[in-house]
Write a protein that holds these residues in place. Structure first.
Motif, PDB file in Angstrom:
ATOM      1  N   ALA A   1       0.830  -1.210   0.000  1.00 10.66           N
ATOM      2  CA  ALA A   1       0.000   0.000   0.000  1.00 10.66           C
ATOM      3  C   ALA A   1       0.861   1.255   0.000  1.00 10.66           C
ATOM      4  O   ALA A   1       0.390   2.338   0.330  1.00 10.66           O
ATOM      5  N   ARG A   2       2.130   1.130  -0.400  1.00 14.54           N
ATOM      6  CA  ARG A   2       3.073   2.262  -0.304  1.00 14.54           C
ATOM      7  C   ARG A   2       3.029   3.185  -1.510  1.00 14.54           C
ATOM      8  O   ARG A   2       3.285   4.380  -1.410  1.00 14.54           O
ATOM      9  N   PHE A   3       2.799   2.675  -2.702  1.00 15.17           N
ATOM     10  CA  PHE A   3       2.754   3.469  -3.937  1.00 15.17           C
ATOM     11  C   PHE A   3       4.035   4.267  -4.159  1.00 15.17           C
ATOM     12  O   PHE A   3       4.004   5.395  -4.620  1.00 15.17           O
ATOM     13  N   LYS A   4       5.174   3.679  -3.832  1.00 16.51           N
ATOM     14  CA  LYS A   4       6.451   4.382  -4.006  1.00 16.51           C
ATOM     15  C   LYS A   4       7.201   3.917  -5.252  1.00 16.51           C
ATOM     16  O   LYS A   4       7.577   4.721  -6.094  1.00 16.51           O
ATOM     17  N   SER A   5       7.437   2.615  -5.374  1.00 20.63           N
ATOM     18  CA  SER A   5       8.217   2.132  -6.510  1.00 20.63           C
ATOM     19  C   SER A   5       7.849   0.692  -6.821  1.00 20.63           C
ATOM     20  O   SER A   5       7.798  -0.144  -5.917  1.00 20.63           O
ATOM     21  N   THR A   6       7.577   0.409  -8.085  1.00 16.29           N
ATOM     22  CA  THR A   6       7.322  -0.949  -8.535  1.00 16.29           C
ATOM     23  C   THR A   6       8.348  -1.307  -9.602  1.00 16.29           C
ATOM     24  O   THR A   6       8.967  -0.434 -10.195  1.00 16.29           O
ATOM     25  N   ALA A   7       8.497  -2.596  -9.867  1.00 14.46           N
ATOM     26  CA  ALA A   7       9.539  -3.021 -10.801  1.00 14.46           C
ATOM     27  C   ALA A   7       9.090  -4.254 -11.571  1.00 14.46           C
ATOM     28  O   ALA A   7       8.299  -5.066 -11.073  1.00 14.46           O
ATOM     29  N   VAL A   8       9.626  -4.381 -12.798  1.00 15.05           N
ATOM     30  CA  VAL A   8       9.321  -5.500 -13.684  1.00 15.05           C
ATOM     31  C   VAL A   8      10.629  -6.029 -14.262  1.00 15.05           C
ATOM     32  O   VAL A   8      11.536  -5.249 -14.584  1.00 15.05           O
ATOM     33  N   GLY A   9      10.733  -7.337 -14.389  1.00 17.37           N
ATOM     34  CA  GLY A   9      11.898  -7.966 -14.993  1.00 17.37           C
ATOM     35  C   GLY A   9      11.531  -8.735 -16.241  1.00 17.37           C
ATOM     36  O   GLY A   9      10.452  -9.331 -16.323  1.00 17.37           O
ATOM     37  N   CYS A  10      12.415  -8.724 -17.230  1.00 18.67           N
ATOM     38  CA  CYS A  10      12.230  -9.489 -18.464  1.00 18.67           C
ATOM     39  C   CYS A  10      13.597 -10.003 -18.906  1.00 18.67           C
ATOM     40  O   CYS A  10      14.369  -9.283 -19.543  1.00 18.67           O
ATOM     41  N   ASN A  11      13.911 -11.210 -18.492  1.00 22.53           N
ATOM     42  CA  ASN A  11      15.210 -11.837 -18.781  1.00 22.53           C
ATOM     43  C   ASN A  11      16.371 -11.092 -18.133  1.00 22.53           C
ATOM     44  O   ASN A  11      17.527 -11.271 -18.531  1.00 22.53           O
ATOM     45  N   ASP A  12      16.070 -10.223 -17.173  1.00 22.13           N
ATOM     46  CA  ASP A  12      17.113  -9.538 -16.429  1.00 22.13           C
ATOM     47  C   ASP A  12      16.540  -9.121 -15.077  1.00 22.13           C
ATOM     48  O   ASP A  12      15.424  -9.487 -14.722  1.00 22.13           O
ATOM     49  N   VAL A  13      17.313  -8.366 -14.313  1.00 24.10           N
ATOM     50  CA  VAL A  13      16.885  -7.972 -12.976  1.00 24.10           C
ATOM     51  C   VAL A  13      15.732  -6.974 -13.071  1.00 24.10           C
ATOM     52  O   VAL A  13      15.729  -6.083 -13.933  1.00 24.10           O
ATOM     53  N   MET A  14      14.752  -7.106 -12.184  1.00 23.29           N
ATOM     54  CA  MET A  14      13.618  -6.176 -12.162  1.00 23.29           C
ATOM     55  C   MET A  14      14.099  -4.742 -11.975  1.00 23.29           C
ATOM     56  O   MET A  14      15.039  -4.482 -11.238  1.00 23.29           O
ATOM     57  N   ARG A  15      13.394  -3.808 -12.646  1.00 22.39           N
ATOM     58  CA  ARG A  15      13.682  -2.395 -12.450  1.00 22.39           C
ATOM     59  C   ARG A  15      12.425  -1.575 -12.670  1.00 22.39           C
ATOM     60  O   ARG A  15      11.499  -2.010 -13.376  1.00 22.39           O
ATOM     61  N   PRO A  16      12.349  -0.372 -12.092  1.00 22.78           N
ATOM     62  CA  PRO A  16      11.178   0.491 -12.293  1.00 22.78           C
ATOM     63  C   PRO A  16      11.075   0.951 -13.740  1.00 22.78           C
ATOM     64  O   PRO A  16      12.053   0.937 -14.502  1.00 22.78           O
ATOM     65  N   GLY A  17       9.869   1.368 -14.122  1.00 26.13           N
ATOM     66  CA  GLY A  17       9.661   1.943 -15.443  1.00 26.13           C
ATOM     67  C   GLY A  17       9.667   0.952 -16.579  1.00 26.13           C
ATOM     68  O   GLY A  17       9.840   1.339 -17.740  1.00 26.13           O
ATOM     69  N   ARG A  18       9.450  -0.305 -16.293  1.00 25.71           N
ATOM     70  CA  ARG A  18       9.510  -1.353 -17.312  1.00 25.71           C
ATOM     71  C   ARG A  18       8.098  -1.858 -17.614  1.00 25.71           C
ATOM     72  O   ARG A  18       7.264  -2.005 -16.728  1.00 25.71           O
ATOM     73  N   VAL A  19       7.855  -2.160 -18.883  1.00 29.71           N
ATOM     74  CA  VAL A  19       6.664  -2.887 -19.307  1.00 29.71           C
ATOM     75  C   VAL A  19       7.147  -4.103 -20.091  1.00 29.71           C
ATOM     76  O   VAL A  19       7.937  -3.964 -21.029  1.00 29.71           O
ATOM     77  N   ALA A  20       6.683  -5.278 -19.696  1.00 30.73           N
ATOM     78  CA  ALA A  20       7.081  -6.520 -20.366  1.00 30.73           C
ATOM     79  C   ALA A  20       5.824  -7.280 -20.777  1.00 30.73           C
ATOM     80  O   ALA A  20       4.764  -7.156 -20.156  1.00 30.73           O
ATOM     81  N   ALA A  21       5.941  -8.067 -21.828  1.00 33.38           N
ATOM     82  CA  ALA A  21       4.797  -8.835 -22.317  1.00 33.38           C
ATOM     83  C   ALA A  21       5.273 -10.166 -22.873  1.00 33.38           C
ATOM     84  O   ALA A  21       6.365 -10.259 -23.434  1.00 33.38           O
ATOM     85  N   VAL A  22       4.435 -11.176 -22.718  1.00 29.32           N
ATOM     86  CA  VAL A  22       4.714 -12.483 -23.299  1.00 29.32           C
ATOM     87  C   VAL A  22       3.607 -12.813 -24.279  1.00 29.32           C
ATOM     88  O   VAL A  22       2.418 -12.645 -23.989  1.00 29.32           O
ATOM     89  N   GLY A  23       3.985 -13.226 -25.484  1.00 29.18           N
ATOM     90  CA  GLY A  23       3.038 -13.689 -26.485  1.00 29.18           C
ATOM     91  C   GLY A  23       2.956 -15.199 -26.464  1.00 29.18           C
ATOM     92  O   GLY A  23       3.977 -15.885 -26.381  1.00 29.18           O
ATOM     93  N   LEU A  24       1.730 -15.717 -26.525  1.00 29.52           N
ATOM     94  CA  LEU A  24       1.483 -17.163 -26.507  1.00 29.52           C
ATOM     95  C   LEU A  24       0.897 -17.553 -27.857  1.00 29.52           C
ATOM     96  O   LEU A  24      -0.102 -16.972 -28.301  1.00 29.52           O
ATOM     97  N   TYR A  25       1.503 -18.571 -28.514  1.00 29.47           N
ATOM     98  CA  TYR A  25       1.196 -18.873 -29.900  1.00 29.47           C
ATOM     99  C   TYR A  25       0.844 -20.350 -30.091  1.00 29.47           C
ATOM    100  O   TYR A  25       1.418 -21.221 -29.440  1.00 29.47           O
TER     101      TYR A  25
END
Length: 376
Positions: free
Chosen positions: A154-178
């Protein structure tokens, strides 16, 4: 399709369940902020699953099986026999880039046999509506777009996302399923009750709300919250807003949660758009209705064949309101999907799924959203 799941806790380290087959096709993880260093998570998963695509994000709580867990890391590794997977990511330096980044990710993943896109996005510096709009406009209408916005309790300070590397803020990642061998299900329902009069959004800009009925939005909101206003923006999770167009059909509402406030401008910042001219109403939670909503989401998502992975993205506001009863919404999902399902998920700042009423892929708040994946 095979599924192997892992759970890390400070007391027990890594525990592994499930049946592993050949090389993993995809690895997903959801991690509490401060649980394990991002470098350690990535190294441990690389050691276990080699070169498989690895996507993950921070959370407001984790889900594994029928349980809600805190301060942990949960993992699901999937192995497909016929289906294939591709991943893509972009860095978001300004919220105004949200739609362009959604479109760029979709174009990178677009192929004739694309069945679904699952998105993990930074949760505090993104316009989720614009992100989803950019993505859906760039792919065929029958491609399901689901996922969620990373959390930070409930802090709303910093979130992070990882995509084949270490999570970091400001990232958007997506996986396509085929592939035609895949069965994809989805469902999203809330369970919140509206109260108070409908008010018109008289001034807004994208996801920033300035005025309701000509009055500064933050002033009006504080008046409703009373003593709870001292805890803004976190306390706003207990009182979201529903919005719909003037004259829009009942049932077509979407729910919006505050992710920040501006005391000087007397404005509120939401996870998605707050269009000028729409009607807005305050909402409050009803425990039984929230649990029933999770069950309805599971019923909608259950239209898959064979054993499946159920990816649960539920709003942090539901968790804060329900407290110890939060386990009930996961338990009902487990009951509906049945013993052949493996569950995994996280508590988020926004949920992405086709709308249960309109069928349009949208950003939701305060819902339980479920994506099921199986292979025929």
């Amino acid at each position: 399709m095979w599924i192997e799941q892992r759970l890390w806790t400070a007391g027990q380290g890594w525990a592994v369940t499930g049946k592993r087959g050949a090389a993993a096709s995809l690895v997903l993880y959801f991690a509490a902020p401060g649980s394990l260093p991002g470098e350690t998570i990535l190294a441990d998963l690389r050691a276990a699953y080699g070169d498989a695509p690895i996507l993950g994000c921070t959370t407001g709580g984790e889900i594994l099986g029928p349980e809600v867990i805190d301060d942990s890391v949960v993992v699901s590794a999937l192995g497909f026999e016929h289906a294939k997977v591709r991943v893509a990511d972009r860095d978001l330096s300004d919220v105004s880039q949200s739609k362009a980044i959604g479109a760029a990710l979709a174009r990178q993943l677009e192929e004739p046999d694309l069945r679904a896109i699952f998105i993990l996005s930074d949760g505090t510096n993104v316009n989720g509506d614009a992100l989803v709009a950019g993505c859906t406009e760039a792919v065929a209408a029958d491609v399901a777009v689901t996922g969620g916005l990373a959390g930070d309790g409930a802090r709303f300070k910093s979130t992070a996302v990882g995509c084949n590397d270490v999570m970091r803020p400001g990232r958007v990642a997506a996986v396509g399923l085929y592939g035609e061998s895949l069965s994809i299900g989805h469902g999203s329902f809330g369970g919140w009750d509206e109260f108070g009069p409908p008010r018109t959004i008289t001034r807004s800009a994208a996801n920033i709300l300035y005025e309701l009925d000509g009055e500064p939005a933050l002033d009006l909101y504080k008046r409703y919250l009373g003593d709870e206003a001292q805890g803004l923006p976190g306390s706003a999770l207990l009182f979201p807003l529903s919005i719909r167009p003037q004259g829009g059909d009942e049932g077509g509402e979407v729910v919006r949660t505050i992710v920040g406030i501006d005391e000087e401008a007397k404005s509120m910042i939401f996870a998605g758009d707050m269009p000028t001219g729409h009607l807005a109403r305050l909402m409050r939670g009803n425990f039984d209705n929230l649990v029933d909503g999770a069950g309805r989401a599971a019923e909608s998502a259950a239209a898959v064949s064979g054993p499946c992975l159920g990816l649960l993205v539920s709003c942090i506001g539901r968790k804060l309101l329900m407290g110890q009863r939060i386990a009930e919404e996961v338990e009902i999902v487990a009951d509906v999907l049945g013993k052949g399902s493996s569950l995994m998920g996280f508590y988020s700042y926004g949920e992405i799924s086709p709308h249960g009423f309109t069928g349009k892929c949208e950003l939701h708040n305060q819902t339980m959203t479920i994506t099921t994946i199986s292979e025929r």
